[in-house]
Design a protein around this motif. Sequence first.
Motif, PDB file in Angstrom:
ATOM      1  N   GLY A  48       0.853  -1.178   0.000  1.00 14.59           N
ATOM      2  CA  GLY A  48       0.000   0.000   0.000  1.00 14.59           C
ATOM      3  C   GLY A  48       0.889   1.228   0.000  1.00 14.59           C
ATOM      4  N   VAL A  49       0.482   2.269  -0.711  1.00 15.22           N
ATOM      5  CA  VAL A  49       1.318   3.460  -0.856  1.00 15.22           C
ATOM      6  C   VAL A  49       0.632   4.642  -0.185  1.00 15.22           C
ATOM      7  N   ALA A  50       1.288   5.198   0.838  1.00  5.89           N
ATOM      8  CA  ALA A  50       0.769   6.366   1.550  1.00  5.89           C
ATOM      9  C   ALA A  50       1.650   7.565   1.207  1.00  5.89           C
ATOM     10  N   THR A  51       1.097   8.510   0.444  1.00  9.23           N
ATOM     11  CA  THR A  51       1.872   9.660  -0.030  1.00  9.23           C
ATOM     12  C   THR A  51       1.401  10.933   0.647  1.00  9.23           C
ATOM     13  N   THR A  52       2.363  11.685   1.212  1.00  6.85           N
ATOM     14  CA  THR A  52       2.065  13.009   1.771  1.00  6.85           C
ATOM     15  C   THR A  52       2.999  14.013   1.103  1.00  6.85           C
ATOM     16  N   ASP A  53       2.889  15.284   1.511  1.00  6.28           N
ATOM     17  CA  ASP A  53       3.756  16.295   0.889  1.00  6.28           C
ATOM     18  C   ASP A  53       5.177  16.240   1.428  1.00  6.28           C
ATOM     19  N   ARG A  54       5.407  15.365   2.459  1.00  4.39           N
ATOM     20  CA  ARG A  54       6.761  15.260   3.025  1.00  4.39           C
ATOM     21  C   ARG A  54       7.415  13.902   2.830  1.00  4.39           C
ATOM     22  N   ALA A  55       6.578  12.869   2.580  1.00  3.15           N
ATOM     23  CA  ALA A  55       7.150  11.523   2.473  1.00  3.15           C
ATOM     24  C   ALA A  55       6.211  10.596   1.714  1.00  3.15           C
ATOM     25  N   GLN A  56       6.802   9.542   1.151  1.00  5.52           N
ATOM     26  CA  GLN A  56       6.009   8.466   0.548  1.00  5.52           C
ATOM     27  C   GLN A  56       6.399   7.156   1.239  1.00  5.52           C
ATOM     28  N   LEU A  57       5.424   6.613   1.957  1.00  4.46           N
ATOM     29  CA  LEU A  57       5.628   5.395   2.740  1.00  4.46           C
ATOM     30  C   LEU A  57       4.990   4.231   1.991  1.00  4.46           C
ATOM     31  N   VAL A  58       5.815   3.287   1.541  1.00  2.17           N
ATOM     32  CA  VAL A  58       5.307   2.116   0.830  1.00  2.17           C
ATOM     33  C   VAL A  58       5.204   0.976   1.837  1.00  2.17           C
ATOM     34  N   LEU A  59       3.965   0.591   2.146  1.00  2.00           N
ATOM     35  CA  LEU A  59       3.718  -0.388   3.208  1.00  2.00           C
ATOM     36  C   LEU A  59       3.635  -1.794   2.657  1.00  2.00           C
ATOM     37  N   VAL A  60       4.415  -2.672   3.235  1.00  2.00           N
ATOM     38  CA  VAL A  60       4.407  -4.077   2.848  1.00  2.00           C
ATOM     39  C   VAL A  60       3.726  -4.835   3.987  1.00  2.00           C
ATOM     40  N   ASP A  61       2.527  -5.299   3.724  1.00  2.00           N
ATOM     41  CA  ASP A  61       1.740  -5.992   4.754  1.00  2.00           C
ATOM     42  C   ASP A  61       1.976  -7.485   4.620  1.00  2.00           C
ATOM     43  N   THR A  62       2.581  -8.092   5.619  1.00  2.00           N
ATOM     44  CA  THR A  62       2.987  -9.498   5.511  1.00  2.00           C
ATOM     45  C   THR A  62       2.024 -10.422   6.247  1.00  2.00           C
ATOM     46  N   PRO A  63       2.071 -11.726   5.934  1.00  2.00           N
ATOM     47  CA  PRO A  63       1.347 -12.697   6.751  1.00  2.00           C
ATOM     48  C   PRO A  63       1.883 -12.665   8.186  1.00  2.00           C
ATOM     49  N   GLY A  64       1.076 -13.117   9.130  1.00  2.00           N
ATOM     50  CA  GLY A  64       1.505 -13.149  10.532  1.00  2.00           C
ATOM     51  C   GLY A  64       2.572 -14.213  10.768  1.00  2.00           C
ATOM     52  N   LEU A  65       3.651 -13.834  11.450  1.00  2.00           N
ATOM     53  CA  LEU A  65       4.662 -14.826  11.833  1.00  2.00           C
ATOM     54  C   LEU A  65       4.066 -15.742  12.891  1.00  2.00           C
ATOM     55  N   HIS A  66       4.254 -17.042  12.735  1.00  2.00           N
ATOM     56  CA  HIS A  66       3.650 -18.001  13.656  1.00  2.00           C
ATOM     57  C   HIS A  66       4.451 -19.297  13.636  1.00  2.00           C
ATOM     58  N   LYS A  67       4.183 -20.159  14.609  1.00  2.00           N
ATOM     59  CA  LYS A  67       4.835 -21.464  14.635  1.00  2.00           C
ATOM     60  C   LYS A  67       4.145 -22.341  13.594  1.00  2.00           C
ATOM     61  N   PRO A  68       4.837 -22.673  12.486  1.00  2.00           N
ATOM     62  CA  PRO A  68       4.146 -23.339  11.376  1.00  2.00           C
ATOM     63  C   PRO A  68       3.815 -24.799  11.647  1.00  2.00           C
ATOM     64  N   ARG A  69       2.636 -25.219  11.158  1.00  2.00           N
ATOM     65  CA  ARG A  69       2.210 -26.624  11.272  1.00  2.00           C
ATOM     66  C   ARG A  69       2.136 -27.299   9.913  1.00  2.00           C
ATOM     67  N   THR A  70       2.259 -26.520   8.834  1.00  2.00           N
ATOM     68  CA  THR A  70       2.157 -27.069   7.475  1.00  2.00           C
ATOM     69  C   THR A  70       3.262 -26.462   6.606  1.00  2.00           C
ATOM     70  N   LEU A  71       3.414 -27.019   5.415  1.00  2.00           N
ATOM     71  CA  LEU A  71       4.368 -26.474   4.448  1.00  2.00           C
ATOM     72  C   LEU A  71       3.975 -25.046   4.070  1.00  2.00           C
ATOM     73  N   LEU A  72       2.663 -24.792   3.945  1.00  2.00           N
ATOM     74  CA  LEU A  72       2.197 -23.433   3.666  1.00  2.00           C
ATOM     75  C   LEU A  72       2.667 -22.480   4.762  1.00  2.00           C
ATOM     76  N   GLY A  73       2.509 -22.894   6.030  1.00  2.00           N
ATOM     77  CA  GLY A  73       2.939 -22.068   7.161  1.00  2.00           C
ATOM     78  C   GLY A  73       4.421 -21.742   7.109  1.00  2.00           C
ATOM     79  N   GLU A  74       5.232 -22.737   6.749  1.00  2.00           N
ATOM     80  CA  GLU A  74       6.680 -22.520   6.634  1.00  2.00           C
ATOM     81  C   GLU A  74       6.983 -21.510   5.525  1.00  2.00           C
ATOM     82  N   ARG A  75       6.272 -21.635   4.402  1.00  2.00           N
ATOM     83  CA  ARG A  75       6.522 -20.722   3.272  1.00  2.00           C
ATOM     84  C   ARG A  75       6.095 -19.296   3.605  1.00  2.00           C
ATOM     85  N   LEU A  76       5.003 -19.156   4.358  1.00  2.00           N
ATOM     86  CA  LEU A  76       4.559 -17.817   4.767  1.00  2.00           C
ATOM     87  C   LEU A  76       5.599 -17.167   5.681  1.00  2.00           C
TER      88      LEU A  76
END
Length: 304
Positions: A48-76
């Motif tokens: 997500g891109v938040a632009t103001t007259d002083r800065a542009q903050l590009v937000l990278v929203d990630t999956p939640g870090l957690h103790k994985p129980r599956t291969l999908l969890g490990e990849r996340l």
Amino acid sequence: MDASYRAGFACLVGRPNAGKSTLTNALVGQKVAITSSKPQTTRHTIRGVATTDRAQLVLVDTPGLHKPRTLLGERLNDLVRATLLEVDVIGFCLPADQRIGPGDTFIAKDLTELRTVRRRPVVALATKTDLVDRERLAEHLVAADRLGDWDAIVPVSAVSGEQVDEVREVLSSFLPVSPRLYPDGVLTDEPEAVMIAELVREAALEGVRDELPHSLAVVVEEMVPREDRPADNPLLDVRVNVYVERPSQKAIVIGRGGSRLREVGSTARRGIEALLGQRVFLDLHVKVAKDWQRDPKQLQRLGF
């Protein structure tokens, strides 16, 4: 361009359901990440891109870090850690309505190790402050401070909007001096097909049992303009497959007589039409991909 203008990347991390996606949307000022009361909603890094007259903050929203129980969890988890190495500043979300627990300690340890390898500013964000009183918030801020050596600690409520501007300013203060990375008006660089799939998954997540969210995957198979439509009233045909792991889950998503699937389609279609700015015919199909979270080939086919 002002010589003091700042632009760069920020990553929000935290355990599942810590309010990262809701805060991303609040900072951008528009919905770019799906939200749900179900944990593990985010599966891709959404920018997500938040632009103001002083800065542009590009937000990278990630999956939640957690103790994985599956291969999908490990990849996340691997996805989150790879992202942390690439950003300019990290926001560590700690929901104020929950006691700091083992999951937060696990992430704090990861962030401490990261800082020894590659110096990255980390701002602790006490999220969901609208759900607690002042006394509880004060306790939470003390506990957050004890958890690690943070560059700043900011309480925030993405829902009420309180301190959202402050969070944007604090995170932006750690960005390098740089011209804008995205043109004005750009709010996300996520492809439309991914956004559409996420809107369908968000609609399907509402009201389902706890075991189902992890088993849902959504793939946009086709997006084709309907032929022979007038230029001032176009229609886009969108075909989407919703994958689950077991026949019993398929029955839950479809509902009695297809009632639940119609509800999911109606909710998702409204979001998709708002996103694309045109009318959409949404064709939803539910399919079983047995134990896809643990199958490397199926994970790859579903985009993980």
